[in-house]
Structure formats: structure tokens, C-alpha cells
Design a protein around this motif. Structure first.
Motif, mmCIF file in Angstrom:
data_model
loop_
_atom_site.group_PDB
_atom_site.id
_atom_site.type_symbol
_atom_site.label_atom_id
_atom_site.label_comp_id
_atom_site.label_asym_id
_atom_site.label_seq_id
_atom_site.Cartn_x
_atom_site.Cartn_y
_atom_site.Cartn_z
ATOM 1 N N TRP A 30 6.392 -10.729 -3.475
ATOM 2 C CA TRP A 30 7.257 -9.549 -3.521
ATOM 3 C C TRP A 30 6.442 -8.270 -3.344
ATOM 4 O O TRP A 30 6.824 -7.387 -2.572
ATOM 5 C CB TRP A 30 8.015 -9.519 -4.855
ATOM 6 N N LEU A 31 5.318 -8.180 -4.043
ATOM 7 C CA LEU A 31 4.462 -6.993 -3.930
ATOM 8 C C LEU A 31 4.000 -6.781 -2.492
ATOM 9 O O LEU A 31 3.971 -5.649 -1.999
ATOM 10 C CB LEU A 31 3.239 -7.134 -4.844
ATOM 11 N N ASN A 32 3.623 -7.863 -1.830
ATOM 12 C CA ASN A 32 3.127 -7.760 -0.459
ATOM 13 C C ASN A 32 4.226 -7.495 0.559
ATOM 14 O O ASN A 32 3.942 -7.080 1.679
ATOM 15 C CB ASN A 32 2.375 -9.042 -0.067
ATOM 16 N N THR A 33 5.473 -7.703 0.156
ATOM 17 C CA THR A 33 6.600 -7.486 1.061
ATOM 18 C C THR A 33 7.138 -6.062 0.953
ATOM 19 O O THR A 33 7.550 -5.474 1.953
ATOM 20 C CB THR A 33 7.739 -8.487 0.755
ATOM 21 N N GLU A 34 7.126 -5.506 -0.241
ATOM 22 C CA GLU A 34 7.713 -4.183 -0.469
ATOM 23 C C GLU A 34 6.929 -3.060 0.205
ATOM 24 O O GLU A 34 7.508 -2.116 0.722
ATOM 25 C CB GLU A 34 7.824 -3.907 -1.969
ATOM 26 N N PRO A 37 0.522 -5.006 2.224
ATOM 27 C CA PRO A 37 -0.263 -5.775 1.241
ATOM 28 C C PRO A 37 -1.543 -5.046 0.837
ATOM 29 O O PRO A 37 -2.202 -4.415 1.662
ATOM 30 C CB PRO A 37 -0.594 -7.069 1.989
ATOM 31 N N GLU A 38 -1.854 -5.133 -0.441
ATOM 32 C CA GLU A 38 -3.073 -4.550 -0.999
ATOM 33 C C GLU A 38 -3.813 -5.639 -1.764
ATOM 34 O O GLU A 38 -3.189 -6.515 -2.370
ATOM 35 C CB GLU A 38 -2.737 -3.424 -1.980
ATOM 36 N N ALA A 39 -5.120 -5.564 -1.772
ATOM 37 C CA ALA A 39 -5.925 -6.559 -2.489
ATOM 38 C C ALA A 39 -5.584 -6.587 -3.978
ATOM 39 O O ALA A 39 -5.587 -7.647 -4.601
ATOM 40 C CB ALA A 39 -7.410 -6.289 -2.289
ATOM 41 N N VAL A 40 -5.255 -5.444 -4.554
ATOM 42 C CA VAL A 40 -4.969 -5.349 -5.984
ATOM 43 C C VAL A 40 -3.682 -6.089 -6.376
ATOM 44 O O VAL A 40 -3.489 -6.416 -7.547
ATOM 45 C CB VAL A 40 -4.931 -3.866 -6.432
ATOM 46 N N ASN A 41 -2.838 -6.399 -5.411
ATOM 47 C CA ASN A 41 -1.585 -7.087 -5.715
ATOM 48 C C ASN A 41 -1.820 -8.430 -6.397
ATOM 49 O O ASN A 41 -1.058 -8.820 -7.283
ATOM 50 C CB ASN A 41 -0.742 -7.281 -4.454
ATOM 51 N N ASP A 78 -5.077 -0.707 -14.402
ATOM 52 C CA ASP A 78 -5.465 0.397 -13.528
ATOM 53 C C ASP A 78 -4.691 0.298 -12.208
ATOM 54 O O ASP A 78 -5.026 -0.509 -11.347
ATOM 55 C CB ASP A 78 -6.971 0.356 -13.266
ATOM 56 N N PHE A 79 -3.661 1.104 -12.066
ATOM 57 C CA PHE A 79 -2.840 1.105 -10.854
ATOM 58 C C PHE A 79 -3.325 2.130 -9.824
ATOM 59 O O PHE A 79 -2.615 2.410 -8.863
ATOM 60 C CB PHE A 79 -1.377 1.401 -11.209
ATOM 61 N N SER A 80 -4.523 2.674 -9.985
ATOM 62 C CA SER A 80 -5.001 3.747 -9.104
ATOM 63 C C SER A 80 -5.152 3.295 -7.646
ATOM 64 O O SER A 80 -5.121 4.130 -6.746
ATOM 65 C CB SER A 80 -6.325 4.324 -9.615
ATOM 66 N N LYS A 81 -5.288 1.992 -7.402
ATOM 67 C CA LYS A 81 -5.426 1.486 -6.036
ATOM 68 C C LYS A 81 -4.155 0.786 -5.571
ATOM 69 O O LYS A 81 -4.193 -0.067 -4.690
ATOM 70 C CB LYS A 81 -6.610 0.521 -5.955
ATOM 71 N N SER A 82 -3.032 1.180 -6.148
ATOM 72 C CA SER A 82 -1.777 0.499 -5.859
ATOM 73 C C SER A 82 -0.652 1.498 -5.622
ATOM 74 O O SER A 82 -0.687 2.617 -6.110
ATOM 75 C CB SER A 82 -1.411 -0.398 -7.048
ATOM 76 N N PHE A 83 0.347 1.042 -4.870
ATOM 77 C CA PHE A 83 1.575 1.816 -4.711
ATOM 78 C C PHE A 83 2.439 1.724 -5.966
ATOM 79 O O PHE A 83 3.361 2.497 -6.147
ATOM 80 C CB PHE A 83 2.412 1.272 -3.535
ATOM 81 N N TYR A 84 2.175 0.737 -6.794
ATOM 82 C CA TYR A 84 3.040 0.394 -7.912
ATOM 83 C C TYR A 84 2.556 0.979 -9.229
ATOM 84 O O TYR A 84 1.439 1.456 -9.345
ATOM 85 C CB TYR A 84 3.130 -1.136 -8.061
ATOM 86 N N GLY A 85 3.412 0.874 -10.242
ATOM 87 C CA GLY A 85 3.094 1.232 -11.612
ATOM 88 C C GLY A 85 3.731 0.201 -12.530
ATOM 89 O O GLY A 85 4.423 -0.720 -12.069
#
Length: 110
Positions: A30-34, A37-41, A78-85
């Protein structure tokens, strides 16, 4: 008068580790679809599934309590490298679990 919303209760956990593996894989997808994709997912999905498994092993079956536990514990991530929270992750976990139970979560429909 409006009727109170009944709590959603998951069946008792027979294999919490297997549930956690399912949640980890499903949340990661789901994270990679929204968003791109990020490595932190992978780390996000791993952490959320760890919280979920621990809660299930402790006997927690109430969906609301499970989601609050994920929200609370993801606040330290640490969500600093992510689109998410943490709120997006807790909401995603809730939606994925509702989907797995066959419960429509769109637009307040029951």
C-alpha cells in the motif's frame, strides 16, 4: 437520536506472527502504491507490524485499540525520509484490517 457505533473486534489471534507478516506485506505494498516507492517504506511496514503483533499477542482484539497502539508507537518513528506520518500509517492499518474483514470503510458506509 443517533445510535453509538459498535466497536469492531477482530477474531482472537490464532497465529499473531502470520497476521503480522500479512500486515507487513500488505502495508508495504500500500505504501509503495500511494506515492512513489521509498526505501523507508519497508521499515515503516516492519515497525507497524511489530506493534500489531505485540498487541495481538497480549490479547488485544479491538480494532480501535490496535490502531491507537500503532499511532502511539509510530510517533517515535523517524518519518523525515517519508511522505507519510504516524496518522497515515494508523489509518492505513485500519483500512487494511477492515478490508480483510470485508467491512466497507469508504465514506462512513457500514
Amino acid at each position: 437520536m443517533t445510535e453509538p457505533v459498535e466497536p469492531i473486534v477482530l477474531p482472537p489471534a490464532e497465529n499473531p506472527e502470520q497476521e503480522g507478516q500479512w500486515l507487513k506485506a500488505t502495508l508495504h505494498e500500500w505504501l509503495n502504491t500511494e506515492f512513489p516507492p521509498e526505501a523507508v517504506n519497508a521499515d515503516i511496514a516492519e515497525r507497524a507490524s511489530q506493534v500489531f503483533v505485540r498487541q495481538r499477542m497480549e490479547g488485544e482484539n479491538d480494532l480501535g485499540s490496535l490502531v491507537l497502539a500503532v499511532l502511539t508507537e509510530m510517533q517515535a518513528f523517524d518519518f523525515s525520509k517519508s511522505f507519510y506520518g504516524e496518522f497515515a500509517i494508523a489509518n492505513a492499518v485500519s483500512d487494511l484490517l477492515l478490508d480483510s474483514l470485508g467491512i466497507d470503510h469508504c465514506c462512513g458506509a457500514g
